[in-house]
Design an enzyme around this catalytic site. Structure first.
Site, PDB file in Angstrom:
ATOM      1  N   LYS A   1     -59.925  47.333  52.990  1.00  0.00           N
ATOM      2  CA  LYS A   1     -59.625  47.099  54.604  1.00  0.00           C
ATOM      3  C   LYS A   1     -60.294  45.828  54.805  1.00  0.00           C
ATOM      4  CE  LYS A   1     -59.479  51.765  56.431  1.00  0.00           C
ATOM      5  NZ  LYS A   1     -60.054  52.639  57.268  1.00  0.00           N
TER       6      LYS A   1
ATOM      7  N   ARG B   1     -66.568  50.646  54.967  1.00  0.00           N
ATOM      8  CA  ARG B   1     -67.221  50.443  53.701  1.00  0.00           C
ATOM      9  C   ARG B   1     -65.930  50.160  52.631  1.00  0.00           C
ATOM     10  NH1 ARG B   1     -70.761  53.894  55.765  1.00  0.00           N
ATOM     11  NH2 ARG B   1     -72.931  53.195  56.110  1.00  0.00           N
ATOM     12  N   ASN B   2     -64.752  50.307  53.196  1.00  0.00           N
ATOM     13  CA  ASN B   2     -63.641  50.149  52.321  1.00  0.00           C
ATOM     14  C   ASN B   2     -63.272  48.727  52.090  1.00  0.00           C
ATOM     15  OD1 ASN B   2     -61.012  50.032  51.113  1.00  0.00           O
ATOM     16  ND2 ASN B   2     -60.468  51.803  51.992  1.00  0.00           N
ATOM     17  N   ALA B   3     -63.557  48.014  50.697  1.00  0.00           N
ATOM     18  CA  ALA B   3     -63.422  46.740  50.379  1.00  0.00           C
ATOM     19  C   ALA B   3     -61.882  46.331  50.734  1.00  0.00           C
ATOM     20  CB  ALA B   3     -63.738  46.524  49.166  1.00  0.00           C
TER      21      ALA B   3
ATOM     22  N   HIS C   1     -48.871  49.662  58.826  1.00  0.00           N
ATOM     23  CA  HIS C   1     -49.247  49.943  60.039  1.00  0.00           C
ATOM     24  C   HIS C   1     -50.392  49.159  60.482  1.00  0.00           C
ATOM     25  CE1 HIS C   1     -50.545  52.319  56.930  1.00  0.00           C
ATOM     26  NE2 HIS C   1     -51.597  53.109  57.481  1.00  0.00           N
TER      27      HIS C   1
ATOM     28  N   GLY D   1     -54.055  57.332  49.690  1.00  0.00           N
ATOM     29  CA  GLY D   1     -53.607  58.355  50.739  1.00  0.00           C
ATOM     30  C   GLY D   1     -52.405  58.852  50.498  1.00  0.00           C
TER      31      GLY D   1
ATOM     32  N   ASP E   1     -58.466  53.457  63.243  1.00  0.00           N
ATOM     33  CA  ASP E   1     -58.214  54.976  62.735  1.00  0.00           C
ATOM     34  C   ASP E   1     -56.770  55.327  62.484  1.00  0.00           C
ATOM     35  OD1 ASP E   1     -58.920  57.898  62.127  1.00  0.00           O
ATOM     36  OD2 ASP E   1     -57.962  58.461  64.074  1.00  0.00           O
TER      37      ASP E   1
END
Length: 201
Positions: A13, A9-11, A184, A157, A73
């Site tokens: 990403k 749900r992370n826009a 990454h 993060g 992940d």
């Protein structure tokens, strides 16, 4: 137009993958997120590796929606902590996604570690699962070191603590484009591009 689900749900990403596809000239693929599909039960992240967690998330999404599903992940591996926090990165302080607490705990744990032993890397495993078809898992790494205090207000993060190798500024001081080029997750997603492009057919 082939729809591909990104299990997030992370826009940021979703937009990162859209930008990488556009830069590579991949057309015919529409990226959708979890908010664009009917809700389904998402299994907890219990894998011992980034690859296991990414694959489990991608399998869940593909099975629930019938769409090819990309999941990632990612986390931070610190040399002086024997590769931790690793898959526990998001909940290192005991509360999932509490960036400030996670950063404070990490700095405390590295308090007496000298600069030359503060090596670390961000790691991302990305999985693509096609319903009834292939499963592809790739890994991207971004080497660097851990600063002595947080710097910068971009990213999220551990970005304010992470100084990429060869750089002078933290990941939180990079522009989105600079971060895409080096990060990454950017590296892993580019590894996945041929498999995603094949879906456009």
């Amino acid at each position: 137009m082939s729809r591909v689900l990104v299990a997030s749900r992370n826009a940021k990403k979703l937009n990162e993958l859209r930008r990488i596809l556009a830069e590579a000239g991949v057309a015919g693929v529409e990226i959708v997120g979890l908010d664009d599909v009917p809700p389904y039960d998402e299994a907890p992240e219990t894998g011992a590796t980034f690859e296991e967690n990414a694959l489990a998330k991608a399998r869940d999404g593909a099975a629930a929606t019938g769409l090819p599903c990309v999941a990632d992940d990612s986390g931070l591996e610190v040399d002086a902590l024997n590769g931790m926090p690793g898959v526990l990165s998001a909940r290192w302080s005991g509360r999932h996604g509490d960036d400030a607490a996670n950063n404070a705990l990490l700095l405390g744990q590295l308090g007496d570690v000298p600069d030359e032993r503060r090596g670390a890397r961000f790691v991302s495993a990305c999985a693509l699962v096609v319903p009834g078809g292939a499963e592809t898992v790739v890994r991207g790494e971004w080497p660097g070191s851990i600063a002595r205090k947080p710097v910068g207000d971009g990213g999220f993060g551990y970005d304010p603590l992470f100084i990429p190798d060869g750089g002078e500024v933290s990941a939180a001081q990079l522009t989105p484009a600079e971060k895409d080029a080096a990060s990454h997750r950017g590296r892993a997603l580019r590894e996945l591009l041929p498999a995603i492009a094949a879906l456009a057919g």
